[in-house]
Design a protein around this motif. Structure first.
Motif, PDB file in Angstrom:
ATOM      1  N   ASP A 302       0.835  -1.195   0.000  1.00  0.00           N
ATOM      2  CA  ASP A 302       0.000   0.000   0.000  1.00  0.00           C
ATOM      3  C   ASP A 302       0.879   1.258   0.000  1.00  0.00           C
ATOM      4  O   ASP A 302       0.616   2.221  -0.715  1.00  0.00           O
ATOM      5  CB  ASP A 302      -0.934  -0.031   1.219  1.00  0.00           C
ATOM      6  N   GLN A 303       1.965   1.223   0.799  1.00  0.00           N
ATOM      7  CA  GLN A 303       2.874   2.368   0.856  1.00  0.00           C
ATOM      8  C   GLN A 303       3.584   2.589  -0.488  1.00  0.00           C
ATOM      9  O   GLN A 303       3.899   3.713  -0.851  1.00  0.00           O
ATOM     10  CB  GLN A 303       3.911   2.167   1.966  1.00  0.00           C
ATOM     11  N   LEU A 304       3.839   1.511  -1.210  1.00  0.00           N
ATOM     12  CA  LEU A 304       4.515   1.630  -2.511  1.00  0.00           C
ATOM     13  C   LEU A 304       3.617   2.287  -3.557  1.00  0.00           C
ATOM     14  O   LEU A 304       4.096   2.877  -4.512  1.00  0.00           O
ATOM     15  CB  LEU A 304       4.938   0.245  -3.017  1.00  0.00           C
ATOM     16  N   GLN A 305       2.302   2.164  -3.363  1.00  0.00           N
ATOM     17  CA  GLN A 305       1.323   2.776  -4.259  1.00  0.00           C
ATOM     18  C   GLN A 305       1.513   2.382  -5.723  1.00  0.00           C
ATOM     19  O   GLN A 305       1.311   3.185  -6.631  1.00  0.00           O
ATOM     20  CB  GLN A 305       1.348   4.300  -4.109  1.00  0.00           C
ATOM     21  N   SER A 306       1.973   1.148  -5.945  1.00  0.00           N
ATOM     22  CA  SER A 306       2.090   0.635  -7.304  1.00  0.00           C
ATOM     23  C   SER A 306       2.202  -0.879  -7.247  1.00  0.00           C
ATOM     24  O   SER A 306       2.833  -1.415  -6.349  1.00  0.00           O
ATOM     25  CB  SER A 306       3.325   1.208  -7.999  1.00  0.00           C
ATOM     26  N   ASP A 307       1.586  -1.562  -8.219  1.00  0.00           N
ATOM     27  CA  ASP A 307       1.730  -3.016  -8.267  1.00  0.00           C
ATOM     28  C   ASP A 307       2.613  -3.422  -9.447  1.00  0.00           C
ATOM     29  O   ASP A 307       2.645  -4.566  -9.855  1.00  0.00           O
ATOM     30  CB  ASP A 307       0.352  -3.703  -8.365  1.00  0.00           C
ATOM     31  N   GLU A 308       3.347  -2.436  -9.982  1.00  0.00           N
ATOM     32  CA  GLU A 308       4.167  -2.722 -11.163  1.00  0.00           C
ATOM     33  C   GLU A 308       5.658  -2.775 -10.872  1.00  0.00           C
ATOM     34  O   GLU A 308       6.476  -2.943 -11.776  1.00  0.00           O
ATOM     35  CB  GLU A 308       3.887  -1.661 -12.236  1.00  0.00           C
ATOM     36  N   LEU A 309       6.032  -2.629  -9.614  1.00  0.00           N
ATOM     37  CA  LEU A 309       7.458  -2.469  -9.303  1.00  0.00           C
ATOM     38  C   LEU A 309       8.210  -3.774  -9.149  1.00  0.00           C
ATOM     39  O   LEU A 309       9.422  -3.819  -9.326  1.00  0.00           O
ATOM     40  CB  LEU A 309       7.612  -1.648  -8.010  1.00  0.00           C
ATOM     41  N   LEU A 310       7.524  -4.851  -8.780  1.00  0.00           N
ATOM     42  CA  LEU A 310       8.240  -6.077  -8.411  1.00  0.00           C
ATOM     43  C   LEU A 310       8.239  -7.110  -9.526  1.00  0.00           C
ATOM     44  O   LEU A 310       7.248  -7.284 -10.235  1.00  0.00           O
ATOM     45  CB  LEU A 310       7.620  -6.692  -7.158  1.00  0.00           C
ATOM     46  N   LEU A 311       9.395  -7.790  -9.650  1.00  0.00           N
ATOM     47  CA  LEU A 311       9.586  -8.832 -10.644  1.00  0.00           C
ATOM     48  C   LEU A 311       9.931 -10.124  -9.910  1.00  0.00           C
ATOM     49  O   LEU A 311      10.834 -10.139  -9.068  1.00  0.00           O
ATOM     50  CB  LEU A 311      10.728  -8.472 -11.596  1.00  0.00           C
ATOM     51  N   PHE A 312       9.266 -11.200 -10.271  1.00  0.00           N
ATOM     52  CA  PHE A 312       9.482 -12.469  -9.605  1.00  0.00           C
ATOM     53  C   PHE A 312      10.955 -12.900  -9.674  1.00  0.00           C
ATOM     54  O   PHE A 312      11.611 -12.751 -10.712  1.00  0.00           O
ATOM     55  CB  PHE A 312       8.614 -13.559 -10.257  1.00  0.00           C
ATOM     56  N   SER A 313      11.476 -13.414  -8.554  1.00  0.00           N
ATOM     57  CA  SER A 313      12.827 -13.987  -8.552  1.00  0.00           C
ATOM     58  C   SER A 313      12.922 -15.014  -7.450  1.00  0.00           C
ATOM     59  O   SER A 313      12.261 -14.894  -6.412  1.00  0.00           O
ATOM     60  CB  SER A 313      13.882 -12.899  -8.338  1.00  0.00           C
ATOM     61  N   THR A 314      13.738 -16.029  -7.692  1.00  0.00           N
ATOM     62  CA  THR A 314      14.030 -16.985  -6.613  1.00  0.00           C
ATOM     63  C   THR A 314      15.384 -16.680  -5.987  1.00  0.00           C
ATOM     64  O   THR A 314      15.676 -17.107  -4.893  1.00  0.00           O
ATOM     65  CB  THR A 314      14.078 -18.429  -7.147  1.00  0.00           C
TER      66      THR A 314
ATOM     67  N   ARG B 312      -0.935  10.193   5.790  1.00  0.00           N
ATOM     68  CA  ARG B 312      -0.356  10.205   7.110  1.00  0.00           C
ATOM     69  C   ARG B 312      -0.416   8.852   7.801  1.00  0.00           C
ATOM     70  O   ARG B 312       0.397   8.550   8.652  1.00  0.00           O
ATOM     71  CB  ARG B 312      -0.980  11.303   7.971  1.00  0.00           C
ATOM     72  N   GLU B 313      -1.368   7.978   7.409  1.00  0.00           N
ATOM     73  CA  GLU B 313      -1.404   6.679   8.081  1.00  0.00           C
ATOM     74  C   GLU B 313      -0.125   5.884   7.802  1.00  0.00           C
ATOM     75  O   GLU B 313       0.267   5.055   8.600  1.00  0.00           O
ATOM     76  CB  GLU B 313      -2.654   5.871   7.699  1.00  0.00           C
ATOM     77  N   HIS B 314       0.536   6.166   6.687  1.00  0.00           N
ATOM     78  CA  HIS B 314       1.780   5.469   6.395  1.00  0.00           C
ATOM     79  C   HIS B 314       2.847   5.814   7.430  1.00  0.00           C
ATOM     80  O   HIS B 314       3.631   4.963   7.851  1.00  0.00           O
ATOM     81  CB  HIS B 314       2.271   5.810   4.990  1.00  0.00           C
TER      82      HIS B 314
END
Lengths: 361, 368
Positions: A302-314, B312-314
């Motif tokens: 939620d804090q990142l405010q994006s679902d496009e930043l992460l790429l799967f890795s092992t 602010r909740e963050h």
């Protein structure tokens, strides 16, 4: 555990060079002679001592040799269990640690050719990263252009800690080449040890070097953003590999605050840093530096405010998780699809290029 | 927040401070360099005039990264009778202590004797700056308390200075900077921690300093903003070093304050430490507990520059982890990135947490 889905892209796999002598067939006479006459030893980096628990997960270690040395093991242990469609190989052999740019160049060329023959030619799912002699921008550009002809190379690889901060203008010809050829720049944990491994000097323990990778990534992101790399090269993608990502929200809050305060110093940074990150920078999933309960991680997403930043890795064969729980608890099905398939394909434009080529008469 | 650039429209007066506060990071300055001379032996007057301070950086005067403002300070903080910002007690009273109802102000002198290669000079300057704090500040205004400045690279000499000042209520902590010749967990600094624990004084680690190491693990960056942001990474690494080298296992009663380096990174650093320690603990058997436990038990944090997320909740999520009982309000007066007390804590905080944040935690930690 969150179940992985078939057809994903594993963006951080580490094939091991068995020994420097394994690269001899890929060197010219001069360098073969240098290696043997001078009695050069294996190029093992302090970043990943072969027997350190983090370097190889216990059940992924071969009976002898280095973890990650065998294609068969990698296929069996990293690709098959996750039904991976493409796996990107990031060799971490210590070729960047040497101080001579000529030697680094010879070793990088050998390493890249070795990767093609010993790995890419052995399994159609495998893709490679081009390792470059970073000390020489000129030689790096030549090596990128040479390797890029093989579409199975999908990325250029640099270490997070080197001679200079990565945003420095010195490196920009490398970035221009990558942007032109559609190659993201992967920045992987590790140092060439030409500077102390932390920003406050040399620690006593390997664990300190490893923890400090996260801080090294933070300072490199600042450098890349404020020097204006993405203002100059808006289509360049960079991928932070084995960087961790849970530090990202608070890091951006701080950078944003100072950017607002002193942006007159770097007027070309005309967008908030978080926006630049969202458009140009990605992060490999492992390691997930967070507690295992899903609430904490979902708060972070939620804090990142994006679902496009992460790429799967092992991060195979490094030990970041046990069993097949590469995906942390509590990820939604939609996010899993993003992380495993959509985001990697959006980042690595060349992933399917060689496939297309093979099917064209 | 930036006092020069901040527009009136962004201000909110909803949470104006009516009650007393502690300001745990105030920077007192000398009006002139010679203001220290009465506290320094004659040989050092001549030495300074001839050779300067011989710091762990290249510039004879001023910082290697030019600040965004003269002396990194507010343009409205010049004392009317002259001298640099922060150099006049009466103006500090008028601009900071009185209007903001500061009941406790902790002085952290910078540009002192730390980060200097001549260790005898460093020790002499540290002693002088401590005497100067009493003479010019703490003896003149009982709200102000000093920090014991020490020769940071010479443990025994630093310990002697701490023992000399122990029990003197003009001082409430020992002051170190985050960047030194080695990471702060190294044994050369342990005499400092031993003496501080013995004296019951917290050790404050203020962002900044010079020890000869580039401010990134990849060498020197180009811009002031990289130095400013980079202090947070230096502080993270210094804290990791303190935990992993075993300082808090060896000195379990030692309290440390992370000053002006942010606290938003605390949870992610602690999570990373715990996760890596679980795998590599055989290398550091002296670290007996998960690293996050030492951090939660022994570390306090000053607030400025407060992380400022859009929602602010963050921020409150981070504070929940750090602990409302571990934060110490600070303005960083007279520096340009001053956090204005009435605007820092947005609405939605309980009265008890608000009181702890602004005053209670500091009184308890510093025993004032």
């Amino acid at each position: 555990m969150t179940a992985p889905i078939a057809g994903g892209v594993d963006c951080d796999l580490h094939p091991a060079v068995p020994h420097l002598t394994s690269l001899l067939p890929y060197m010219n006479d001069y360098w073969r002679d240098q290696v043997t006459t001078r009695g050069m030893t294996d190029l093992l980096s302090q970043s990943y001592p072969t027997n350190s628990p983090i370097t190889g997960r216990a059940d992924w270690r071969p009976a002898k040799g280095k973890p990650g040395e065998s294609v068969d093991d990698l296929v069996k242990q990293a690709l098959d269990p996750f039904k991976t469609a493409f796996g990107i190989l990031n060799p971490l052999y210590g070729v960047q640690l040497v101080f001579s740019e000529d030697m680094a160049d010879a070793f990088c060329r050998a390493l890249n050719d070795w990767l093609v023959k010993e790995w890419l030619d052995k399994d159609a799912r495998l893709r490679g990263s081009i390792v470059i002699p970073v000390q020489s921008v000129e030689k790096s550009v030549v090596e990128i252009e040479r390797c890029a002809k093989d579409k199975r190379f999908v990325q250029v690889l640099m270490l997070v800690s080197g001679d200079m901060p990565l945003g420095k203008r010195h490196y920009w010809p490398i970035y221009a080449t990558c942007e032109r050829l559609g190659l993201p720049v992967g920045v992987h944990a590790g140092s060439n040890y030409h500077n102390p491994p932390t920003s406050v000097g040399w620690g006593s323990y390997h664990i300190e070097d490893y923890v400090a990778q996260a801080q090294a990534f933070q300072t490199q992101m600042t450098s890349l953003i404020v020097e204006g790399v993405f203002a100059k090269h808006p289509n360049l993608k960079m991928v932070m590999l084995e960087s961790g990502f849970t530090w990202l929200p608070s890091y951006l809050w701080r950078l944003h605050k100072f950017w607002r305060g002193v942006r007159m110093e770097t007027p070309w940074v005309d967008r908030p840093p978080a926006e630049i990150v969202r458009s140009n920078i990605r992060f490999s999933l492992q390691p997930v530096d967070a507690p295992s309960e899903p609430e904490t991680l979902n708060r972070l997403f939620d804090q990142l405010q994006s679902d496009e930043l992460l790429l799967f890795s092992t991060d195979y064969p490094h030990w970041q998780f046990d069993g097949e729980s590469a995906l942390p608890e509590g990820l939604s099905a939609g996010l899993v699809h993003k992380i495993m398939i959509d985001n990697p394909h959006a980042t690595y434009a060349r992933l399917t290029d060689s496939v297309a080529k093979e099917t064209t008469p | 927040m930036n006092m020069q650039f901040r527009s009136g429209a962004q201000q909110d007066s909803a949470s104006a401070i009516k009650t007393a506060i502690a300001d745990c990071d105030i920077h007192p300055a000398r009006a002139t360099p010679s203001e220290l001379y009465p506290f320094l032996a004659k040989r050092w007057h001549e030495h300074l005039a001839t050779y300067g301070k011989h710091a762990y950086q290249g510039m004879m005067e001023g910082p290697p990264y030019p600040k965004a403002q003269p002396n990194a300070s507010r343009r409205d903080a010049y004392p009317p009778k002259g001298g640099p910002q922060g150099s006049s007690l009466s103006f500090m009273q008028k601009q900071l202590l009185d209007p903001h109802n500061v009941a406790l102000g902790v002085l952290n002198p910078l540009n002192t004797g730390q980060g200097i290669r001549n260790h005898d000079l460093s020790a002499a300057l540290a002693t002088a700056i401590n005497d100067w704090q009493i003479e010019k500040w703490t003896s003149k205004d009982s709200r102000l308390k000093g920090s014991i400045v020490v020769e940071n690279e010479d443990g025994p000499t630093a310990a002697a200075e701490i023992r000399k000042r122990a029990g003197d209520r003009n001082f409430v902590q020992v002051l170190l900077l985050s960047r030194n010749v080695e990471p702060l967990g190294q044994r050369r600094y342990w005499p400092i921690y031993e003496a501080a624990q013995e004296a019951g004084l917290p050790v404050g680690v203020h962002a900044f300093g010079f020890g000869g190491n580039p401010i990134t693990a990849s060498g020197w960056p180009s811009y002031y903003i990289e130095e400013m942001v980079g202090h947070s990474q230096c502080q993270q690494t210094a804290l990791a070093s303190i935990v992993l080298e075993g300082v808090l296992e060896k000195f379990p009663k030692l309290k440390m304050v992370m000053i002006e380096a942010g606290f938003g990174w605390a949870p992610s650093l602690a999570w990373r430490l715990d996760k890596v320690w679980a795998k590599l603990r055989s290398e550091v058997p002296h670290v007996k507990r998960p690293p996050s436990e030492y951090i939660k038990d022994n570390i306090w944090w000053t607030t400025q520059p407060m992380e400022d997320p859009e929602r602010r909740e963050h921020l409150f999520q981070v504070i929940e982890w750090v602990g409302w009982d571990k934060l110490l309000f600070a303005t960083d007066y007279p520096h340009w990135d001053f956090d204005e007390p009435s605007r820092v804590l947005r609405p939605g905080v309980s009265d008890a947490n608000r009181e702890a944040f602004y005053l209670g935690n500091a009184k308890k930690l510093y025993g004032v």
